[in-house]
Motif scaffolding. Structure first.
Motif, PDB file in Angstrom:
ATOM      1  N   ASP A 125       0.844  -1.193   0.000  1.00  0.00           N
ATOM      2  CA  ASP A 125       0.000   0.000   0.000  1.00  0.00           C
ATOM      3  C   ASP A 125       0.885   1.251   0.000  1.00  0.00           C
ATOM      4  O   ASP A 125       1.820   1.349   0.811  1.00  0.00           O
ATOM      5  CB  ASP A 125      -0.886  -0.012   1.243  1.00  0.00           C
ATOM      6  N   PRO A 126       0.638   2.228  -0.887  1.00  0.00           N
ATOM      7  CA  PRO A 126       1.479   3.441  -0.917  1.00  0.00           C
ATOM      8  C   PRO A 126       1.509   4.175   0.418  1.00  0.00           C
ATOM      9  O   PRO A 126       2.544   4.714   0.809  1.00  0.00           O
ATOM     10  CB  PRO A 126       0.822   4.290  -2.013  1.00  0.00           C
ATOM     11  N   GLY A 127       0.368   4.218   1.133  1.00  0.00           N
ATOM     12  CA  GLY A 127       0.352   4.884   2.428  1.00  0.00           C
ATOM     13  C   GLY A 127       1.258   4.203   3.429  1.00  0.00           C
ATOM     14  O   GLY A 127       1.972   4.870   4.196  1.00  0.00           O
ATOM     15  N   LYS A 128       1.262   2.863   3.432  1.00  0.00           N
ATOM     16  CA  LYS A 128       2.139   2.110   4.339  1.00  0.00           C
ATOM     17  C   LYS A 128       3.596   2.341   3.972  1.00  0.00           C
ATOM     18  O   LYS A 128       4.462   2.494   4.857  1.00  0.00           O
ATOM     19  CB  LYS A 128       1.796   0.622   4.233  1.00  0.00           C
ATOM     20  N   ILE A 129       3.908   2.408   2.685  1.00  0.00           N
ATOM     21  CA  ILE A 129       5.294   2.646   2.260  1.00  0.00           C
ATOM     22  C   ILE A 129       5.760   4.008   2.749  1.00  0.00           C
ATOM     23  O   ILE A 129       6.863   4.153   3.309  1.00  0.00           O
ATOM     24  CB  ILE A 129       5.409   2.557   0.730  1.00  0.00           C
ATOM     25  N   LEU A 130       4.922   5.040   2.550  1.00  0.00           N
ATOM     26  CA  LEU A 130       5.312   6.386   2.969  1.00  0.00           C
ATOM     27  C   LEU A 130       5.478   6.457   4.479  1.00  0.00           C
ATOM     28  O   LEU A 130       6.433   7.083   4.980  1.00  0.00           O
ATOM     29  CB  LEU A 130       4.260   7.395   2.501  1.00  0.00           C
ATOM     30  N   LEU A 131       4.582   5.811   5.219  1.00  0.00           N
ATOM     31  CA  LEU A 131       4.693   5.813   6.677  1.00  0.00           C
ATOM     32  C   LEU A 131       5.920   5.051   7.148  1.00  0.00           C
ATOM     33  O   LEU A 131       6.549   5.427   8.145  1.00  0.00           O
ATOM     34  CB  LEU A 131       3.432   5.212   7.297  1.00  0.00           C
ATOM     35  N   ASP A 132       6.277   3.965   6.453  1.00  0.00           N
ATOM     36  CA  ASP A 132       7.483   3.223   6.816  1.00  0.00           C
ATOM     37  C   ASP A 132       8.724   4.108   6.687  1.00  0.00           C
ATOM     38  O   ASP A 132       9.607   4.085   7.547  1.00  0.00           O
ATOM     39  CB  ASP A 132       7.635   1.984   5.924  1.00  0.00           C
ATOM     40  N   VAL A 133       8.787   4.897   5.621  1.00  0.00           N
ATOM     41  CA  VAL A 133       9.923   5.813   5.453  1.00  0.00           C
ATOM     42  C   VAL A 133       9.910   6.855   6.572  1.00  0.00           C
ATOM     43  O   VAL A 133      10.962   7.184   7.142  1.00  0.00           O
ATOM     44  CB  VAL A 133       9.889   6.488   4.070  1.00  0.00           C
ATOM     45  N   ALA A 134       8.732   7.370   6.911  1.00  0.00           N
ATOM     46  CA  ALA A 134       8.640   8.354   7.987  1.00  0.00           C
ATOM     47  C   ALA A 134       9.061   7.754   9.325  1.00  0.00           C
ATOM     48  O   ALA A 134       9.744   8.414  10.122  1.00  0.00           O
ATOM     49  CB  ALA A 134       7.211   8.896   8.075  1.00  0.00           C
TER      50      ALA A 134
END
Length: 458
Positions: free
Chosen positions: A57-66
């Motif tokens: 999921d793109p949201g999960k990917i972005l949150l993982d980076v954060a």
């Protein structure tokens, strides 16, 4: 002869440990994400960028980076530290997948940033409701500090340029909500600019202020309950007029450049007009006095603006400037707050120095450098940095007590996030056991208990 005794014990190291979790204290950040509903909001916002049959999921990917940035990472590849702990962070995308997502979001830059910012604003309003009396608006007002920060570029990046400090890089303008003396602060805007961007560019201050206000709950997006503070870079006619515009009615406390007219007016202030400055505890501030300037120095400025000047003895070793007088350091600021004593207003403006603490925390959380080449990609990176800083501000506000609420990112990482743990599986439950001898294990477990008491989103 006696053989010398080593200072540290000798330990045999093997790489075959099982069920050991490094960065076990990072479950605090994961639980903060879950309780605030940030994962659901970001996933919904980035749903248009999810490709058919995509695994991650793109949201999960972005949150993982954060999350990686919040734990001390400073590039996209540092998401690997989360990938190594699937029991805590779940499945984490590969480096190429992360890189492709950043490129995809950068390709539709304005739309993607608008979606991420809207999700952050929605979650922020929910977090402030959860924080209740610990929220930044608990006293009825919200203070937003605007300040610039220099980010050095060690390679040739797009829009990098020489800075006024004779370095090379970028000059973002950021805005932070001040949590007051009992907390830290959270970012609400970051405008990426070239290194040679002017410090007192009014249009940039207006754009950053608009972005910051859009992050606040609706009741704080206009009106006297919202205070905008800046240093002298914000003391321009255009920006002050925008703040005081009819229908916006924002409160402001803006530093002013000591012009020749202001300097000559300060020299004419009689001794009886000076009032002793005060400290935060109400005590008299030694060697500092304040006075209000009136007359023609206010010509051309918005109606209702007050001009307050402060003179103080310079610190030992400090050099006087041309605008100083009689061996005193002279400063000046403008405000439209009419019902408070000038000494109290000067103290309120001086507390803007807390923005420097927020910038220090941002430098330690992904803003030491901009890791990507394209400007659009680095704008996405700035949003990731702000999400990481949001989490590092929301966690203490919701779950920590006492002096721990004041801990900056470096101390949170050193004392809480780096704690090791042992993963125990019993039946269908997974239990993370923290080291009993770790001095801050009780702080971690206490914070998790407070987070558990909060209502789940939705």
């Amino acid at each position: 002869m006696r053989e010398p005794i080593a200072s540290y014990p000798r330990v045999r190291v093997l790489g075959d440990g099982r069920h050991v979790v490094s960065q076990a204290g990072s479950v605090l950040l994961v639980e903060t994400v879950r309780k605030t509903g940030l994962d659901q909001a970001i996933s919904a916002a980035l749903a248009p960028w999810r490709k058919p049959r995509a695994v991650h999921d793109p949201g999960k990917i972005l949150l993982d980076v954060a999350l990686a940035v919040a734990l001390g990472g400073d590039c996209l590849a540092d998401v690997g530290m989360l990938r190594a702990e699937p029991a805590v962070f779940g499945p984490v995308a590969s480096d190429p997948t992360v890189s492709r997502l950043i490129g995809t979001l950068a390709a539709s830059e304005k739309k993607a940033l608008r979606a991420i910012r809207a999700a952050r604003a929605e979650v922020r309003q929910h977090v402030w409701r959860l924080a209740d009396c610990k929220a930044p608006d608990a006293g009825g007002t919200v203070t937003v500090d605007l300040d610039g920060v220099l980010v050095i570029a060690h390679s040739d990046k797009e829009n990098a340029a020489p800075t006024w400090k004779r370095t090379y890089g970028h000059h973002p303008l950021m805005a932070f909500v001040d949590h007051g003396p009992g907390g830290t602060g959270e970012p609400v805007a970051a405008l990426l600019r070239p290194g040679n961007a002017g410090s007192n560019t009014a249009t940039d201050h207006i754009t950053t202020a608009r972005l910051a206000l859009a992050q606040l709950p609706k009741k704080h997006r206009r009106g006297r309950r919202t205070l905008i503070r800046t240093d002298s870079a914000g003391g321009t006619h255009a920006f002050v007029a925008w703040l005081a515009q009819r229908g916006r009615w924002l409160s402001y406390s803006v530093g002013m450049v000591i012009t020749e007219a202001i300097h000559s007016r300060v020299l004419k202030v009689p001794a009886s007009a000076w009032t002793a400055a005060v400290e935060a505890d109400g005590e008299i501030r030694d060697g500092a006095w304040v006075a209000e300037l009136t007359g023609d120095v206010l010509d051309g400025w918005p109606k209702g603006m007050r001009l307050i000047t402060c003179k103080e003895r310079p610190h030992p070793g400090a050099q006087l400037r041309l605008t100083d007088a009689d061996g005193m350091r002279i400063t000046c600021f403008a405000t439209n707050t009419a019902d408070r004593p000038i000494a109290e207003l000067e103290l309120r403006h001086r507390l803007r120095a807390r923005a420097e603490d927020r910038i220090r925390a941002a430098r330690a959380t992904g803003l030491r450098n901009l890791p990507l080449h394209r400007t659009a990609q680095n704008r996405v990176w700035l949003e990731i940095v702000q999400i990481a800083l949001d989490l590092l501000a929301w966690l203490p506000m919701l779950a920590l007590t006492g002096t721990a609420r004041l801990w900056e990112p470096r101390r949170l990482r050193l004392r809480l996030f780096t704690a090791a743990g042992q993963l125990v599986t019993t039946g269908r439950r997974r239990i993370l056991r923290l080291a009993r001898h770790w001095p801050w294990s009780d702080t971690i477990t206490g914070a998790l208990e407070r987070l558990a008491l909060l209502p789940s989103p939705g």
